[in-house]
Motif scaffolding. Sequence first.
Motif, short mmCIF file in Angstrom:
data_model
loop_
_atom_site.label_atom_id
_atom_site.label_comp_id
_atom_site.label_asym_id
_atom_site.label_seq_id
_atom_site.Cartn_x
_atom_site.Cartn_y
_atom_site.Cartn_z
N UNK A 133 48.45 42.07 37.03
CA UNK A 133 46.94 42.40 37.24
C UNK A 133 46.20 40.93 37.39
N UNK A 134 46.54 40.14 36.61
CA UNK A 134 45.82 38.78 36.43
C UNK A 134 46.24 37.99 37.67
N UNK A 135 47.47 38.33 38.26
CA UNK A 135 47.74 37.37 39.52
C UNK A 135 46.87 38.08 40.72
N UNK A 136 46.75 39.68 40.71
CA UNK A 136 45.80 40.22 41.71
C UNK A 136 44.67 39.43 41.63
N UNK A 137 43.90 39.55 40.39
CA UNK A 137 42.67 38.87 40.25
C UNK A 137 42.52 37.58 40.75
N UNK A 138 43.52 36.70 40.39
CA UNK A 138 43.55 35.46 40.88
C UNK A 138 43.42 35.30 42.18
N UNK A 139 44.42 36.06 43.07
CA UNK A 139 44.28 36.11 44.56
C UNK A 139 43.08 36.49 44.93
N UNK A 140 42.20 37.73 44.36
CA UNK A 140 41.11 38.15 44.77
C UNK A 140 40.13 36.94 44.71
N UNK A 141 39.85 36.22 43.30
CA UNK A 141 38.73 35.17 43.22
C UNK A 141 38.85 33.99 44.49
N UNK A 142 40.49 33.83 44.67
CA UNK A 142 40.65 32.82 45.60
C UNK A 142 40.30 33.02 46.95
N UNK A 143 40.34 34.44 47.50
CA UNK A 143 39.74 34.93 49.04
C UNK A 143 38.46 35.14 48.86
N UNK A 144 37.94 35.52 47.41
CA UNK A 144 36.26 36.24 47.81
C UNK A 144 35.84 35.52 46.57
N UNK A 145 35.33 34.37 46.66
CA UNK A 145 34.77 33.25 45.65
C UNK A 145 33.33 33.67 45.52
N UNK A 146 32.86 34.77 44.84
CA UNK A 146 31.75 35.18 44.80
C UNK A 146 31.32 35.52 43.23
N UNK A 147 30.21 35.63 42.70
CA UNK A 147 29.67 35.94 41.41
C UNK A 147 29.97 37.34 41.28
N UNK A 148 30.13 38.34 42.17
CA UNK A 148 30.49 39.80 42.05
C UNK A 148 31.90 39.78 41.65
N UNK A 149 32.79 39.10 42.53
CA UNK A 149 34.35 39.03 42.12
C UNK A 149 34.70 38.52 40.81
N UNK A 150 34.01 37.40 40.49
CA UNK A 150 34.27 36.79 39.19
C UNK A 150 33.83 37.79 38.07
N UNK A 151 32.72 38.31 38.13
CA UNK A 151 32.03 39.32 37.21
C UNK A 151 33.07 40.35 36.85
N UNK A 152 33.62 40.97 38.03
CA UNK A 152 34.50 42.20 37.73
C UNK A 152 35.82 41.62 37.12
N UNK A 153 36.37 40.47 37.46
CA UNK A 153 37.41 39.96 36.83
C UNK A 153 37.17 39.84 35.14
N UNK A 154 35.90 39.26 34.95
CA UNK A 154 35.33 39.00 33.47
C UNK A 154 35.38 40.12 32.78
N UNK A 155 34.70 41.30 33.41
CA UNK A 155 34.64 42.49 32.75
C UNK A 155 35.78 43.10 32.53
N UNK A 156 36.86 43.06 33.22
CA UNK A 156 38.33 43.66 33.08
C UNK A 156 38.82 42.77 31.77
N UNK A 157 38.61 41.32 31.85
CA UNK A 157 39.06 40.74 30.71
C UNK A 157 38.65 41.11 29.19
#
Length: 584
Positions: free
Chosen positions: A294-318
């Motif tokens: 899961x973390x690997x996918x999120x890391x891949x996501x924030x590297x491709x979509x480097x936006x506040x929304x994507x980071x916010x979703x990652x943080x919310x899940x954590x």
Amino acid sequence: MAEYVQQNIEDMLPELEQLERVGLFTKDETRQILKKRQGYEYRLRRQTKCKEDFLQYIQYEINCLALLHKRREKTGYSFKQLNLENVIKERINKLFRMATYRFQEDLKLWMSHIAFCESKDDVVRVGKIFTRMLQVHNKKTEIWILAAKWEFENKNAQNARATLQRGLRFNPDSKKLWLEYYRMELLYTDKMQKRKKILGVEDPEMEGKKDAVLTGQVAEVVYKQAKEAFPGDAELILGFIKICELFSFNKSQLDSMYKDLKKNYPDKPLTWDARARRCMSIQTGQDSSNEDKMHSLYEQAVSQINTSEMWGLYIKRCIELVKEKTTDSSKTEKRTQKLVNVFNGANDQQCLTEELFILWIEVLLNVGLISEAESAAKCGTHQYSTSITLWKHRLLIAIQTGQSQDDILKLFKSAKKKVAEKDCWPVWQIILDFLSSCKSEKLEEVLETGSTRYRNISIPVKEFYINWVGLTSSINNVRNLYHRLQQLKPLSLEFYKTYIDLELAQSVVKVKLIRQGYEDAVSEYGDSSSDLWLDYIKFESMKGKPENAGVLYYRAIKNLTGDLNNNFITKHTLIQTGHATQDS
């Protein structure tokens, strides 16, 4: 009007005579019932119809019906239900029909009629009410869903399906209807599968439909049609996924939905979030492995979509993972550290919103990382300099870490410059409490400054000021301050009450000064506070001149209007008669 009422009353006579004859009601009781009904009938014939009249009449008839049931239980008489109960039920239904015809927009009225019919097991009538209701409210999707749910629960899946299809024709833009349609089809499939498993035989109704229903193909068709109706809507597909995950037999459809998300919406943050979350729901027997994926996918996501929304979703899940209850403390520590690292990563990429900064600071404070929280607050106020919440956190952390008074005052001045003055009271409150607790000589200077600022600041500052002087100085200083601040309006009612309470607390009460305080207060708030007048009257009655109480009463009546006036009269009367205290 009288002719219609008389006709209705005459139609009731056989029913009441029957009740009296069989001994369920006495002659006096039937006479009272008739009189009550006649009164309600006249009210219904008014030129201007009132909904409350219908509701009161209906409630009276329901009470009569309940009383009749109790009398039957008491006497053991169980005959003539068709002539007695059913007549009352029909009258209630007629009243409901009349009410819903006249007040068609009132959904509670329709639902009350449905609830009554359901309580009497009148399934046929409930169906008819829903039909009429949907003719009037065909644009309200929640009514279509409610009607379909009722049909399904009453073992009529075909009608439920037809109801939702009609609803979609009237509301083609309703995503909620599509989702509920899909849910209903999956529920029907689940029901048929369980029925087959328990009985071990084929259902006659399922002939020719076996593959389509039992394998969930009908639900899949609904999903595909909804997808065509809303092209480019990733959130709709996520809605279908949430429903599909509730049913274990539908894994192939679930896989297909995730493939659609990945194929059609690869750049959507919600797509990556859903895919990453799914890693934790897949049963592999190795939770840590799934979490790493899961973390690997999120890391891949924030590297491709480097936006506040994507980071916010990652943080919310954590954060959700940290809050999960677990007996393994090391796992919680690991997840907390991961959360802090994610926050740091988002900050390095300048993708933290104001809300995420606040969340970051709170997380750091909860885990005891005070210095890191201080750095985060500093960074947050630099990036969002007008955020009152971030400045509050920064000030509180500075106080908590024991910074010098000069540094804290410097921070306070910076906050005042950046934050709009109308929103600035929270930081004023923090600094006043801080200076008061450490008995700073600079407190009075800050209070003097605050007393002349914007009303959102000056009003509470003046309240704090007079209360502080009352606690730390003599009554003469309080009086001098009161007279000086009197010239710096506006003043709150609480300010006047504080001053009066301080005067009343003295060993020698100065009646003249207290009276002047009340006069100042009623000149400002005499038309908006009934309790102020009651306090004034109580003071004059007990410690001042009792003969003034009557004058004050009439002054209050003259100044107060509407509900305040009625409230004042009621409370005053109760106090005078000894039925209530001043505080009540």
